[in-house]
Design an enzyme around this catalytic site. Structure first.
Site, PDB file in Angstrom:
ATOM      1  N   GLY A  11      28.992 -27.500  16.795  1.00  9.91           N
ATOM      2  CA  GLY A  11      27.977 -26.854  17.634  1.00  9.91           C
ATOM      3  C   GLY A  11      28.633 -25.825  18.540  1.00  9.91           C
ATOM      4  O   GLY A  11      29.656 -26.108  19.155  1.00  9.91           O
ATOM      5  N   ARG A  72      29.106 -26.513  10.504  1.00 16.15           N
ATOM      6  CA  ARG A  72      29.538 -27.905  10.321  1.00 16.15           C
ATOM      7  C   ARG A  72      29.795 -28.047   8.822  1.00 16.15           C
ATOM      8  O   ARG A  72      28.853 -28.141   8.043  1.00 16.15           O
ATOM      9  CB  ARG A  72      28.438 -28.872  10.758  1.00 16.15           C
ATOM     10  CG  ARG A  72      28.038 -28.748  12.234  1.00 16.15           C
ATOM     11  CD  ARG A  72      27.152 -29.911  12.625  1.00 16.15           C
ATOM     12  NE  ARG A  72      26.365 -29.667  13.824  1.00 16.15           N
ATOM     13  CZ  ARG A  72      26.810 -29.847  15.062  1.00 16.15           C
ATOM     14  NH1 ARG A  72      28.045 -30.234  15.257  1.00 16.15           N
ATOM     15  NH2 ARG A  72      26.019 -29.636  16.087  1.00 16.15           N
ATOM     16  N   ASP A 103      34.526 -33.330  18.566  1.00  9.92           N
ATOM     17  CA  ASP A 103      35.219 -34.434  17.892  1.00  9.92           C
ATOM     18  C   ASP A 103      35.271 -34.284  16.368  1.00  9.92           C
ATOM     19  O   ASP A 103      36.286 -34.586  15.746  1.00  9.92           O
ATOM     20  CB  ASP A 103      34.631 -35.791  18.307  1.00  9.92           C
ATOM     21  CG  ASP A 103      33.120 -35.836  18.212  1.00  9.92           C
ATOM     22  OD1 ASP A 103      32.508 -34.818  17.816  1.00  9.92           O
ATOM     23  OD2 ASP A 103      32.546 -36.890  18.529  1.00  9.92           O
ATOM     24  N   THR A 126      32.562 -27.904  23.461  1.00  6.59           N
ATOM     25  CA  THR A 126      31.279 -28.538  23.173  1.00  6.59           C
ATOM     26  C   THR A 126      30.542 -28.715  24.498  1.00  6.59           C
ATOM     27  O   THR A 126      31.175 -28.974  25.523  1.00  6.59           O
ATOM     28  CB  THR A 126      31.430 -29.915  22.482  1.00  6.59           C
ATOM     29  OG1 THR A 126      30.195 -30.645  22.623  1.00  6.59           O
ATOM     30  CG2 THR A 126      32.523 -30.772  23.093  1.00  6.59           C
ATOM     31  N   ASP A 128      28.803 -31.172  25.154  1.00  2.60           N
ATOM     32  CA  ASP A 128      28.572 -32.603  25.375  1.00  2.60           C
ATOM     33  C   ASP A 128      29.559 -33.255  26.360  1.00  2.60           C
ATOM     34  O   ASP A 128      29.279 -34.327  26.890  1.00  2.60           O
ATOM     35  CB  ASP A 128      28.649 -33.371  24.045  1.00  2.60           C
ATOM     36  CG  ASP A 128      27.594 -32.905  23.057  1.00  2.60           C
ATOM     37  OD1 ASP A 128      26.593 -32.314  23.489  1.00  2.60           O
ATOM     38  OD2 ASP A 128      27.783 -33.127  21.843  1.00  2.60           O
ATOM     39  N   ASP A 130      32.243 -34.820  25.650  1.00  3.12           N
ATOM     40  CA  ASP A 130      32.478 -36.171  25.123  1.00  3.12           C
ATOM     41  C   ASP A 130      33.842 -36.331  24.458  1.00  3.12           C
ATOM     42  O   ASP A 130      34.009 -37.184  23.588  1.00  3.12           O
ATOM     43  CB  ASP A 130      31.359 -36.533  24.120  1.00  3.12           C
ATOM     44  CG  ASP A 130      31.299 -35.562  22.955  1.00  3.12           C
ATOM     45  OD1 ASP A 130      31.954 -34.499  23.014  1.00  3.12           O
ATOM     46  OD2 ASP A 130      30.595 -35.856  21.977  1.00  3.12           O
ATOM     47  N   ARG A 172      24.392 -35.693  22.442  1.00  3.64           N
ATOM     48  CA  ARG A 172      24.635 -36.615  21.317  1.00  3.64           C
ATOM     49  C   ARG A 172      24.758 -38.042  21.835  1.00  3.64           C
ATOM     50  O   ARG A 172      23.804 -38.538  22.419  1.00  3.64           O
ATOM     51  CB  ARG A 172      25.882 -36.187  20.552  1.00  3.64           C
ATOM     52  CG  ARG A 172      25.869 -36.624  19.112  1.00  3.64           C
ATOM     53  CD  ARG A 172      27.103 -36.182  18.403  1.00  3.64           C
ATOM     54  NE  ARG A 172      27.064 -34.766  18.059  1.00  3.64           N
ATOM     55  CZ  ARG A 172      26.488 -34.266  16.989  1.00  3.64           C
ATOM     56  NH1 ARG A 172      25.911 -35.062  16.121  1.00  3.64           N
ATOM     57  NH2 ARG A 172      26.496 -32.976  16.742  1.00  3.64           N
TER      58      ARG A 172
HETATM   59  O1  F6P Z   1      27.378 -31.344  19.917  1.00  2.00           O
HETATM   60  C1  F6P Z   1      26.557 -30.381  20.485  1.00  2.00           C
HETATM   61  C2  F6P Z   1      25.103 -30.660  20.184  1.00  2.00           C
HETATM   62  O2  F6P Z   1      24.339 -29.637  20.800  1.00  2.00           O
HETATM   63  C3  F6P Z   1      24.612 -32.039  20.618  1.00  2.00           C
HETATM   64  O3  F6P Z   1      24.350 -32.124  21.978  1.00  2.00           O
HETATM   65  C4  F6P Z   1      23.400 -32.200  19.728  1.00  2.00           C
HETATM   66  O4  F6P Z   1      23.138 -33.557  19.475  1.00  2.00           O
HETATM   67  C5  F6P Z   1      23.808 -31.511  18.467  1.00  2.00           C
HETATM   68  O5  F6P Z   1      24.864 -30.623  18.807  1.00  2.00           O
HETATM   69  C6  F6P Z   1      22.720 -30.724  17.777  1.00  2.00           C
HETATM   70  O6  F6P Z   1      23.229 -30.216  16.595  1.00  2.00           O
HETATM   71  P1  F6P Z   1      22.499 -29.118  15.703  1.00  2.00           P
HETATM   72  O7  F6P Z   1      22.626 -27.797  16.403  1.00  2.00           O
HETATM   73  O8  F6P Z   1      23.258 -29.156  14.423  1.00  2.00           O
HETATM   74  O9  F6P Z   1      21.068 -29.519  15.577  1.00  2.00           O
END
Ligand code: F6P
Length: 324
Positions: A11, A72, A103, A126, A128, A130, A172
């Site tokens: 992300g 991803r 991660d 990120t 997050d 985390d 997340r």
């Molecule tokens: O890891 C960053 C994040 O924005 C999280 O907070 C969220 O759960 C996820 O990515 C959303 O992913 P995507 O953009 O693939 O829907």
């Protein structure tokens, strides 16, 4: 080391551009070639490379997202995908890699390093927050500011209509955004995955605050909370427990990932970008460059992905006291 490549993966987060800029300019400073890789591990596998110089990264410190783009990659999770990636690095005469991501990005980097003994240094990027071993990840501070700005606006309408708002934030499996933005925005309650308050206690607490004279409220809900209902079911449940209290839901979503990075994130990204290049030149590999107590630190990849989020639960007390 004569050629360092940089990519952003997972992300996106505000400040990734500032990190790329710092990696490129540190490479120029140390008289090394710098190669940009587009679309994260996907572009690595496909050979989507471009040589970057100091001017390639002009006017990007202030821009959200990542100009190298992100992905991803499913293919990088396979041995075949990683083999192709290694061949591309060899073909393009890249000696070392800087990966900016979370991660998933570090897990991939760690496996790749073990298989091919290829020098990789990670930068935590990120929203997050985390990643273990670093106090902050790039983009988290900007996301917090985006969230409180949005909640401030929600508060205006919540109080005008005497309503209860449930506001879902990203993160997340981590509650950092919810907990800190919740305090910053003056939320009534904050639901985080690290400590489930339970639905009954939540309702009781909201009833108490109504009795104490509050006519509107904001509950910040982390997307990974463990209360056992999705946010819309939770809204219905709460409404069913009150007479005359309308509940509304706002899911903030990807707005939290965009926007110009805060000064904090720009400085953090600049420091970590230079730190990553210097670490590679010093012979480090298989590590993340993080920040602890204001100082740059080197943390082995396997210690960054512990599955346990380090969150300061003392902050729950701050939230409780300040929302009386
Ligand atoms: O890891 C960053 C994040 O924005 C999280 O907070 C969220 O759960 C996820 O990515 C959303 O992913 P995507 O953009 O693939 O829907």
């Amino acid at each position: 080391i004569k050629n360092i490549a940089v990519l952003t993966s997972g992300g996106d987060s505000p400040g990734m551009n500032a990190a790329i800029r710092a990696v490129v300019r540190a490479s120029v400073y140390y008289k090394i070639k710098c190669t940009g890789i587009y679309r994260g591990y996907e572009g690595l596998i496909e050979g989507d490379f471009e040589t970057l110089d100091a001017r390639s990264v002009k006017n990007i410190i202030n821009r959200g997202g990542t100009f190298l783009k992100s992905a991803r990659s499913k293919l990088f999770r396979t041995a075949e995908g990683r083999k192709q990636a290694y061949e591309q690095l060899k073909k393009n005469e890249v000696d070392a890699l800087v990966v900016v991501g979370g991660d998933g990005t570090f897990a991939g980097a760690s496996v790749f390093k073990k298989e091919y003994n290829f020098p990789i240094v990670g930068i935590p990027g990120t929203i997050d927050n985390d990643i273990s071993g670093t106090d902050y990840t790039i983009g988290y501070d900007t996301a917090l500011n985006t969230v409180i700005e949005a909640i401030d606006k929600i508060r205006d309408t919540a109080s005008s209509h005497n309503r209860l708002f449930l506001v879902e934030v990203m993160g997340r499996n981590a509650g950092d955004i919810a907990l800190n933005a919740g305090i910053g925005a003056g939320a009534e309650e904050i639901l985080i995955p690290e400590q489930d308050m339970g639905i009954n206690r939540l309702v009781e607490s909201l009833k108490r605050s109504r009795k104490s004279g509050k006519t509107s409220s904001i509950v910040v809900v982390a997307e990974g909370d463990k209360i056992g209902k999705n946010i819309f079911e939770l809204a219905e449940y709460i409404e069913g427990n009150f007479e005359n209290y309308e509940v509304r839901v706002t899911v903030l979503g990807h707005i939290q990932r965009g926007g110009a990075p805060s000064c904090f994130d720009r400085v953090l990204a600049s420091r970590l970008g230079i730190g990553a290049v210097e670490a590679l030149l010093a012979g480090d590999q298989d590590i993340m460059i993080g920040i602890k107590n204001r100082k740059l630190v080197k943390v082995p990849f396997n210690e960054t992905i512990t599955g346990e989020n380090e969150i300061d639960l003392e902050l729950l007390k701050v939230a409780d006291i300040t929302s009386i």
